[in-house]
Design a protein around this motif. Structure first.
Motif, PDB file in Angstrom:
ATOM      1  N   ASN A  53       0.831  -1.203   0.000  1.00 50.26           N
ATOM      2  CA  ASN A  53       0.000   0.000   0.000  1.00 50.26           C
ATOM      3  C   ASN A  53       0.864   1.251   0.000  1.00 50.26           C
ATOM      4  OD1 ASN A  53      -2.455  -1.582   0.340  1.00 50.26           O
ATOM      5  ND2 ASN A  53      -1.740  -1.945   2.431  1.00 50.26           N
ATOM      6  N   PRO A  54       0.338   2.375  -0.480  1.00 51.75           N
ATOM      7  CA  PRO A  54       1.125   3.610  -0.522  1.00 51.75           C
ATOM      8  C   PRO A  54       1.525   4.080   0.872  1.00 51.75           C
ATOM      9  CG  PRO A  54      -0.838   3.787  -1.902  1.00 51.75           C
ATOM     10  CD  PRO A  54      -0.996   2.539  -1.093  1.00 51.75           C
ATOM     11  N   ILE A  55       2.746   4.590   0.982  1.00 54.81           N
ATOM     12  CA  ILE A  55       3.223   5.213   2.213  1.00 54.81           C
ATOM     13  C   ILE A  55       4.294   6.233   1.824  1.00 54.81           C
ATOM     14  CG2 ILE A  55       4.869   3.322   2.625  1.00 54.81           C
ATOM     15  CD1 ILE A  55       4.515   3.885   5.642  1.00 54.81           C
ATOM     16  N   SER A  56       4.160   7.450   2.321  1.00 54.85           N
ATOM     17  CA  SER A  56       5.112   8.506   1.985  1.00 54.85           C
ATOM     18  C   SER A  56       6.232   8.550   3.016  1.00 54.85           C
ATOM     19  CB  SER A  56       4.401   9.863   1.948  1.00 54.85           C
ATOM     20  OG  SER A  56       4.027  10.256   3.263  1.00 54.85           O
ATOM     21  N   ALA A  57       7.300   9.232   2.676  1.00 52.95           N
ATOM     22  CA  ALA A  57       8.408   9.405   3.618  1.00 52.95           C
ATOM     23  C   ALA A  57       7.944  10.159   4.855  1.00 52.95           C
ATOM     24  CB  ALA A  57       9.556  10.136   2.934  1.00 52.95           C
ATOM     25  N   ASP A  58       7.096  11.159   4.683  1.00 51.60           N
ATOM     26  CA  ASP A  58       6.591  11.925   5.832  1.00 51.60           C
ATOM     27  C   ASP A  58       5.751  11.042   6.747  1.00 51.60           C
ATOM     28  OD1 ASP A  58       7.841  14.254   5.066  1.00 51.60           O
ATOM     29  OD2 ASP A  58       6.078  15.056   4.012  1.00 51.60           O
ATOM     30  N   GLU A  59       4.904  10.203   6.152  1.00 49.07           N
ATOM     31  CA  GLU A  59       4.086   9.293   6.954  1.00 49.07           C
ATOM     32  C   GLU A  59       4.971   8.303   7.717  1.00 49.07           C
ATOM     33  OE1 GLU A  59       0.011   9.052   4.240  1.00 49.07           O
ATOM     34  OE2 GLU A  59       1.734   7.793   3.748  1.00 49.07           O
ATOM     35  N   ALA A  60       5.986   7.777   7.034  1.00 45.24           N
ATOM     36  CA  ALA A  60       6.896   6.828   7.670  1.00 45.24           C
ATOM     37  C   ALA A  60       7.638   7.493   8.825  1.00 45.24           C
ATOM     38  CB  ALA A  60       7.889   6.287   6.642  1.00 45.24           C
ATOM     39  N   ARG A  61       8.082   8.706   8.607  1.00 45.58           N
ATOM     40  CA  ARG A  61       8.814   9.442   9.644  1.00 45.58           C
ATOM     41  C   ARG A  61       7.946   9.628  10.889  1.00 45.58           C
ATOM     42  NH1 ARG A  61       9.853  13.187   6.502  1.00 45.58           N
ATOM     43  NH2 ARG A  61      11.714  12.286   5.547  1.00 45.58           N
ATOM     44  N   ASP A  62       6.694   9.991  10.695  1.00 51.11           N
ATOM     45  CA  ASP A  62       5.785  10.185  11.827  1.00 51.11           C
ATOM     46  C   ASP A  62       5.522   8.875  12.567  1.00 51.11           C
ATOM     47  OD1 ASP A  62       5.591  12.875  11.247  1.00 51.11           O
ATOM     48  OD2 ASP A  62       3.698  12.678  10.141  1.00 51.11           O
ATOM     49  N   LEU A  63       5.323   7.795  11.808  1.00 53.95           N
ATOM     50  CA  LEU A  63       5.091   6.493  12.429  1.00 53.95           C
ATOM     51  C   LEU A  63       6.302   6.047  13.262  1.00 53.95           C
ATOM     52  CD1 LEU A  63       3.447   4.660   9.404  1.00 53.95           C
ATOM     53  CD2 LEU A  63       2.328   5.087  11.613  1.00 53.95           C
ATOM     54  N   LEU A  64       7.479   6.230  12.718  1.00 52.26           N
ATOM     55  CA  LEU A  64       8.695   5.804  13.408  1.00 52.26           C
ATOM     56  C   LEU A  64       8.945   6.634  14.655  1.00 52.26           C
ATOM     57  CD1 LEU A  64      10.856   5.225  10.224  1.00 52.26           C
ATOM     58  CD2 LEU A  64      10.180   3.451  11.862  1.00 52.26           C
ATOM     59  N   ARG A  65       8.619   7.912  14.607  1.00 49.61           N
ATOM     60  CA  ARG A  65       8.807   8.763  15.794  1.00 49.61           C
ATOM     61  C   ARG A  65       7.941   8.299  16.964  1.00 49.61           C
ATOM     62  NH1 ARG A  65       9.158  13.758  12.236  1.00 49.61           N
ATOM     63  NH2 ARG A  65      11.368  14.318  12.287  1.00 49.61           N
ATOM     64  N   GLU A  66       6.787   7.717  16.660  1.00 52.88           N
ATOM     65  CA  GLU A  66       5.865   7.289  17.712  1.00 52.88           C
ATOM     66  C   GLU A  66       6.110   5.845  18.158  1.00 52.88           C
ATOM     67  OE1 GLU A  66       3.667   9.308  19.196  1.00 52.88           O
ATOM     68  OE2 GLU A  66       4.536  10.897  17.953  1.00 52.88           O
ATOM     69  N   ALA A  67       6.970   5.131  17.476  1.00 47.75           N
ATOM     70  CA  ALA A  67       7.157   3.698  17.736  1.00 47.75           C
ATOM     71  C   ALA A  67       8.105   3.472  18.919  1.00 47.75           C
ATOM     72  CB  ALA A  67       7.694   3.000  16.496  1.00 47.75           C
TER      73      ALA A  67
ATOM     74  N   ARG B 288      17.764   9.142   7.113  1.00 50.03           N
ATOM     75  CA  ARG B 288      17.735   9.097   5.649  1.00 50.03           C
ATOM     76  C   ARG B 288      16.435   8.472   5.117  1.00 50.03           C
ATOM     77  NH1 ARG B 288      22.023   9.224   2.642  1.00 50.03           N
ATOM     78  NH2 ARG B 288      20.457  10.093   1.225  1.00 50.03           N
ATOM     79  N   ILE B 289      15.305   8.819   5.705  1.00 51.18           N
ATOM     80  CA  ILE B 289      14.005   8.278   5.280  1.00 51.18           C
ATOM     81  C   ILE B 289      13.576   9.003   4.007  1.00 51.18           C
ATOM     82  CG2 ILE B 289      11.602   7.908   5.949  1.00 51.18           C
ATOM     83  CD1 ILE B 289      12.666   8.271   8.925  1.00 51.18           C
ATOM     84  N   ARG B 290      13.400   8.247   2.942  1.00 45.29           N
ATOM     85  CA  ARG B 290      13.083   8.871   1.658  1.00 45.29           C
ATOM     86  C   ARG B 290      12.339   7.883   0.779  1.00 45.29           C
ATOM     87  NH1 ARG B 290      18.020   6.856   2.257  1.00 45.29           N
ATOM     88  NH2 ARG B 290      19.191   6.046   0.489  1.00 45.29           N
ATOM     89  N   GLU B 291      11.641   8.420  -0.198  1.00 46.76           N
ATOM     90  CA  GLU B 291      10.881   7.565  -1.117  1.00 46.76           C
ATOM     91  C   GLU B 291      11.806   6.985  -2.187  1.00 46.76           C
ATOM     92  OE1 GLU B 291       7.867  10.421  -2.078  1.00 46.76           O
ATOM     93  OE2 GLU B 291       7.319  10.451   0.048  1.00 46.76           O
ATOM     94  N   ASP B 292      11.622   5.725  -2.471  1.00 46.12           N
ATOM     95  CA  ASP B 292      12.384   5.015  -3.502  1.00 46.12           C
ATOM     96  C   ASP B 292      11.492   4.911  -4.734  1.00 46.12           C
ATOM     97  OD1 ASP B 292      13.708   3.305  -5.182  1.00 46.12           O
ATOM     98  OD2 ASP B 292      13.988   1.701  -3.701  1.00 46.12           O
ATOM     99  N   ASN B 293      11.776   5.714  -5.735  1.00 51.90           N
ATOM    100  CA  ASN B 293      10.920   5.787  -6.917  1.00 51.90           C
ATOM    101  C   ASN B 293      11.211   4.706  -7.958  1.00 51.90           C
ATOM    102  OD1 ASN B 293       9.469   8.075  -6.006  1.00 51.90           O
ATOM    103  ND2 ASN B 293      11.203   9.384  -6.559  1.00 51.90           N
ATOM    104  N   THR B 294      12.129   3.786  -7.639  1.00 52.00           N
ATOM    105  CA  THR B 294      12.411   2.704  -8.583  1.00 52.00           C
ATOM    106  C   THR B 294      11.388   1.572  -8.480  1.00 52.00           C
ATOM    107  OG1 THR B 294      13.890   1.497  -7.073  1.00 52.00           O
ATOM    108  CG2 THR B 294      14.877   3.215  -8.463  1.00 52.00           C
TER     109      THR B 294
END
Length: 347
Positions: free
Chosen positions: A256-270, A300-306
């Motif tokens: 499912n789609p997940i953005s770098a910003d969403e991932a960053r927020d999730l990880l901060r709360e984990a 270095r949380i970033r979207e991988d467009n490949t």
């Protein structure tokens, strides 16, 4: 009533770290025993403000303890873990020997601590709990909140592992080679297959028939057992000239789609994670900053467009702590939180 804890392999790098963390976290222990082989009997070890003297594993009565934390290698664990468990103690083993047994849980509390509820309730339980490989432990801590949110399909992991993962001999070899090079001594590999000072070695553990090393296979097998058997995992494990701290470059593909910003927020709360992710020079974690820390650091949380729904991460942790000693103690703490009681002491 406090608990009684035996630390098996107390004179090794991880064993000493277990003693340090038991004291730091004020683990509710009435008594802690440092156990080692006969050649280390009497060796003095620090436990908070106390000094413990190493006792002989061969002659210790495990019916007197509640937990046995083992960091003495696979052969010792193979022989002793069932005997210790039969004496009534819970064994938390840091070797690789028990990790892949179907009746032995492989636990990272922040990720699959709920497994221990079923384990405690099982009257036929083995009495043994396995601690994962150091590289796997930090990896699954970082993957868990992302998997819960968007479901990981595939993970490509490249590890950069410190020499402390190879024990005292690995640390000594890097130190001696580094000193020797500055006085024009020729570095002679002993613990490692090639020179480790000022070099990197793409080889950890033995090679398997498919070309992967055993260390790489561990990351694959353990991630599946702890997190989700459906995740496809590939790994390249590399030894680097760093004393303490494992790093990992991780590329993920999600259902499912997940953005770098969403991932960053999730990880901060984990739980168990610190995010250090500024897009500027120095705005990321390196092994030096993680030494002595409990958390796994993600940068270095970033979207991988490949790939569709892709992310890339940088994951760093103190391998002697979260990768080994800390996780074993967190397992014991989780068991206590779930109601495991200390055994009554003999009169």
């Amino acid at each position: 009533m406090g608990y009684r804890v035996a630390v098996v392999g107390a004179t090794g790098n991880v064993g000493r770290e277990v003693l340090n963390i038991l004291a730091e976290r004020k683990f509710p222990a009435d008594e802690v025993f440092a156990l080692a082989s006969s050649r280390s009997i009497g060796k003095e070890l620090s436990y908070g403000d106390k000094i413990l003297k190493a006792k002989d594993l061969q002659h210790f009565d495990f019916s007197t303890v509640d937990f046995a934390i083992m960091s003495a290698g696979g052969s010792i664990s193979k022989e002793w873990a069932p005997r210790i468990a039969a004496a009534g103690a819970i064994v938390i083993d840091n070797s690789s020997y028990w990790r892949y047994h179907s009746d032995v849980p492989l636990i990272v509390p922040e990720v699959n601590g709920d497994v221990l509820d079923r384990w405690l309730a099982d009257p036929k339980r083995t009495g043994i709990i396995a601690n994962p490989n150091c590289s796997t432990a930090q990896l699954v801590v970082a993957l868990k909140p992302l998997h819960d949110a968007a479901k990981i399909k595939r993970a490509v992991v490249s590890t950069y592992q410190s020499v402390s993962g190879a024990g005292k001999e690995g640390v000594d070899e890097l130190w001696n080679q580094t000193k020797g090079i500055f006085v024009n001594d020729s570095p002679t590999p002993q613990k490692f297959t090639k020179q480790i000072a000022f070099n990197v070695i793409p080889h950890i553990d033995v090679f398997m028939e498919d070309g992967y090393t055993k260390e790489e296979w561990k990351v694959l097998a353990e991630t599946k057992k702890i997190l989700d058997p459906k995740i496809k995992v590939t790994c390249t494990a590399v030894r680097v000239p760093v004393f303490v701290g494992h790093s990992e470059a991780v590329n993920l593909e999600f259902e499912n789609p997940i953005s770098a910003d969403e991932a960053r927020d999730l990880l901060r709360e984990a739980p168990g994670i610190s995010v250090l992710d500024k897009r500027e020079a120095g705005g990321y974690a390196t092994p030096v900053e993680t030494v002595g820390e409990y958390d796994t650091y993600v940068s270095r949380i970033r979207e991988d467009n490949t790939v569709e729904n892709g992310l890339a991460l940088w994951v760093v942790s103190d391998n002697l702590r979260k990768g080994a000693a800390l996780n074993t103690i967190q397992i014991a703490e989780t068991l206590i939180e779930k109601g495991y009681k200390a055994r009554a002491k003999a009169a």
